[in-house]
Design a protein around this motif. Structure first.
Motif, mmCIF file in Angstrom:
data_model
loop_
_atom_site.group_PDB
_atom_site.id
_atom_site.type_symbol
_atom_site.label_atom_id
_atom_site.label_comp_id
_atom_site.label_asym_id
_atom_site.label_seq_id
_atom_site.Cartn_x
_atom_site.Cartn_y
_atom_site.Cartn_z
ATOM 1 N N LYS A 136 14.730 7.635 -3.306
ATOM 2 C CA LYS A 136 14.733 8.556 -1.939
ATOM 3 C C LYS A 136 15.755 8.599 -0.804
ATOM 4 O O LYS A 136 16.383 9.290 -0.099
ATOM 5 C CB LYS A 136 13.893 7.593 -0.052
ATOM 6 N N SER A 137 16.913 7.122 -0.951
ATOM 7 C CA SER A 137 18.064 7.420 -0.602
ATOM 8 C C SER A 137 19.093 9.006 -1.267
ATOM 9 O O SER A 137 19.213 9.202 -0.795
ATOM 10 C CB SER A 137 18.773 5.697 -1.051
ATOM 11 N N VAL A 138 18.867 9.184 -2.265
ATOM 12 C CA VAL A 138 19.516 9.948 -3.809
ATOM 13 C C VAL A 138 18.983 11.101 -2.451
ATOM 14 O O VAL A 138 19.735 12.431 -2.409
ATOM 15 C CB VAL A 138 18.998 9.668 -5.248
ATOM 16 N N GLU A 139 17.691 11.236 -2.203
ATOM 17 C CA GLU A 139 17.333 12.061 -1.513
ATOM 18 C C GLU A 139 18.057 13.020 -0.287
ATOM 19 O O GLU A 139 18.217 13.716 0.045
ATOM 20 C CB GLU A 139 15.906 12.543 -1.233
ATOM 21 N N LEU A 170 0.733 -1.081 0.048
ATOM 22 C CA LEU A 170 -0.082 0.317 -0.154
ATOM 23 C C LEU A 170 0.637 1.537 0.153
ATOM 24 O O LEU A 170 0.272 2.006 -0.753
ATOM 25 C CB LEU A 170 -0.898 -0.140 1.145
ATOM 26 N N ILE A 171 1.836 1.529 0.461
ATOM 27 C CA ILE A 171 2.488 2.570 1.111
ATOM 28 C C ILE A 171 3.259 2.719 -0.383
ATOM 29 O O ILE A 171 3.503 3.653 -1.147
ATOM 30 C CB ILE A 171 4.191 2.118 1.773
ATOM 31 N N THR A 172 3.946 1.376 -1.176
ATOM 32 C CA THR A 172 4.822 1.453 -2.559
ATOM 33 C C THR A 172 3.706 2.038 -3.300
ATOM 34 O O THR A 172 4.021 2.911 -4.723
ATOM 35 C CB THR A 172 5.340 -0.111 -3.157
ATOM 36 N N LEU A 173 2.052 1.839 -3.657
ATOM 37 C CA LEU A 173 1.649 1.886 -4.117
ATOM 38 C C LEU A 173 0.922 4.133 -4.283
ATOM 39 O O LEU A 173 0.691 4.054 -5.360
ATOM 40 C CB LEU A 173 -0.029 1.445 -4.145
ATOM 41 N N VAL A 174 0.690 4.599 -3.028
ATOM 42 C CA VAL A 174 0.733 5.491 -3.049
ATOM 43 C C VAL A 174 2.481 6.065 -3.399
ATOM 44 O O VAL A 174 1.573 7.493 -4.074
ATOM 45 C CB VAL A 174 0.430 5.486 -1.330
ATOM 46 N N THR A 175 2.982 5.625 -2.963
ATOM 47 C CA THR A 175 4.501 6.571 -3.360
ATOM 48 C C THR A 175 5.024 6.285 -4.724
ATOM 49 O O THR A 175 4.995 7.754 -5.385
ATOM 50 C CB THR A 175 5.715 6.122 -3.172
ATOM 51 N N LEU A 176 3.743 5.387 -5.489
ATOM 52 C CA LEU A 176 4.274 5.325 -7.136
ATOM 53 C C LEU A 176 3.133 6.166 -7.508
ATOM 54 O O LEU A 176 3.732 6.418 -8.466
ATOM 55 C CB LEU A 176 3.365 3.680 -7.358
ATOM 56 N N ARG A 209 17.919 11.538 -9.552
ATOM 57 C CA ARG A 209 16.364 10.770 -9.394
ATOM 58 C C ARG A 209 16.289 10.192 -10.313
ATOM 59 O O ARG A 209 15.393 8.786 -10.383
ATOM 60 C CB ARG A 209 15.528 11.767 -8.849
ATOM 61 N N ARG A 210 16.855 10.812 -11.570
ATOM 62 C CA ARG A 210 15.608 10.542 -13.081
ATOM 63 C C ARG A 210 15.657 8.915 -13.150
ATOM 64 O O ARG A 210 15.035 8.688 -14.240
ATOM 65 C CB ARG A 210 15.448 11.426 -14.149
ATOM 66 N N LYS A 211 16.676 8.649 -13.183
ATOM 67 C CA LYS A 211 17.323 7.335 -13.300
ATOM 68 C C LYS A 211 16.151 5.934 -12.935
ATOM 69 O O LYS A 211 15.874 5.460 -13.713
ATOM 70 C CB LYS A 211 18.103 6.397 -13.164
ATOM 71 N N MET A 246 7.081 -6.457 -10.987
ATOM 72 C CA MET A 246 6.810 -4.903 -10.914
ATOM 73 C C MET A 246 6.661 -4.394 -9.700
ATOM 74 O O MET A 246 7.598 -3.275 -9.830
ATOM 75 C CB MET A 246 5.822 -4.949 -12.096
ATOM 76 N N ILE A 247 5.562 -4.512 -8.571
ATOM 77 C CA ILE A 247 5.543 -3.848 -7.788
ATOM 78 C C ILE A 247 6.723 -3.977 -6.871
ATOM 79 O O ILE A 247 6.809 -2.519 -6.522
ATOM 80 C CB ILE A 247 4.504 -3.796 -7.037
ATOM 81 N N LEU A 248 7.944 -5.324 -6.684
ATOM 82 C CA LEU A 248 9.207 -4.802 -5.933
ATOM 83 C C LEU A 248 9.933 -3.915 -6.867
ATOM 84 O O LEU A 248 10.556 -3.442 -6.064
ATOM 85 C CB LEU A 248 9.066 -6.911 -5.205
ATOM 86 N N GLU A 249 10.036 -4.073 -7.887
ATOM 87 C CA GLU A 249 11.215 -3.422 -8.761
ATOM 88 C C GLU A 249 10.518 -1.442 -8.568
ATOM 89 O O GLU A 249 11.474 -1.506 -8.098
ATOM 90 C CB GLU A 249 11.219 -3.689 -10.251
ATOM 91 N N MET A 250 9.701 -1.762 -8.560
ATOM 92 C CA MET A 250 8.948 -0.172 -8.278
ATOM 93 C C MET A 250 9.829 0.147 -6.844
ATOM 94 O O MET A 250 10.236 1.890 -6.565
ATOM 95 C CB MET A 250 7.881 -0.384 -8.809
ATOM 96 N N SER A 251 9.281 -0.288 -6.286
ATOM 97 C CA SER A 251 9.634 -0.287 -4.425
ATOM 98 C C SER A 251 10.625 -0.056 -3.971
ATOM 99 O O SER A 251 11.387 0.755 -3.572
ATOM 100 C CB SER A 251 9.147 -1.255 -3.389
ATOM 101 N N LYS A 252 11.979 -0.649 -5.174
ATOM 102 C CA LYS A 252 13.210 -0.447 -4.800
ATOM 103 C C LYS A 252 13.428 0.133 -5.624
ATOM 104 O O LYS A 252 14.757 1.078 -4.695
ATOM 105 C CB LYS A 252 13.986 -1.693 -5.555
#
Length: 186
Positions: free
Chosen positions: A116-119, A6-12, A76-78, A104-110
């Motif tokens: 976020k790590s870059v930020e 759910l957190i991943t989808l909201v962030t997506l 972040r663009r990559k 796909m969802i897990l890869e998007m989460s990564k």
């Protein structure tokens, strides 16, 4: 696991707002009779002008802050591009099974974690240039700008007006509905 998805989808969803905003801006320009398409560089300049004003950055602060921000956004663009490619693959019907979607969802989460790590890596540098309050104002302004652009894009597709949107979104904070003098209006 469900909470993580759910957190991943909201962030997506927030990531899509960021990725689609230049397109929304170009469509808004065409709606206003401006036939040229806004380039990414033009869009970024307009966004930066807006957030600098809203965060109340001095010229000196902006001179130091904006190059840092540009470098961070390039890194972040990559991650944005990887996610965009995955979404396009889904639209093209390349995902057939639930396992494909889970991958796909897990890869998007990564990718989102990487973004976020870059930020986080840049946060100390930002805070050496501007105060935390101004950084917070910058983040708010960036979100408002992108949200405004997505609303304009949606309004363009629905053929509605700002007044239609106000009625449709009455449960939102009234501060978000600034009317015809919205500082995001260009």
């Amino acid at each position: 696991m469900k909470k993580h998805i759910l957190i991943t989808l909201v962030t997506l969803l927030m990531l899509f707002v960021t990725m689609l905003a230049p397109t929304a801006f170009a469509q808004e320009s065409r709606r206003r009779g401006e036939n040229k398409v806004m380039s990414r560089e033009q869009f970024e300049k307009r966004k930066m002008d807006y957030v600098v004003k809203q965060a109340e950055l001095t010229k000196e602060e902006a001179k130091q802050f904006l190059p840092l921000l540009k470098r961070m956004n390039e890194k972040r663009r990559k991650y944005h591009e990887k996610i965009r490619d995955m979404v396009e693959g889904e639209r093209e019907g390349k995902l057939k099974t639930d396992d494909d979607y889970l991958k796909m969802i897990l890869e998007m989460s990564k990718c989102m974690e990487g973004e976020k790590s870059v930020e986080v890596q840049y946060l100390d540098s930002f805070l050496q240039v501007i105060h935390a309050k101004k950084y917070y104002k910058y983040k708010q302004a960036e979100f408002r700008f992108l949200n405004h652009m997505m609303r304009e894009r949606g309004r363009h597709h629905r053929g509605g007006s700002r007044e239609d949107d106000k009625e449709r979104h009455m449960h939102h904070d009234p501060k978000d509905m600034k009317g015809p003098h919205d500082p995001c209006d260009f």
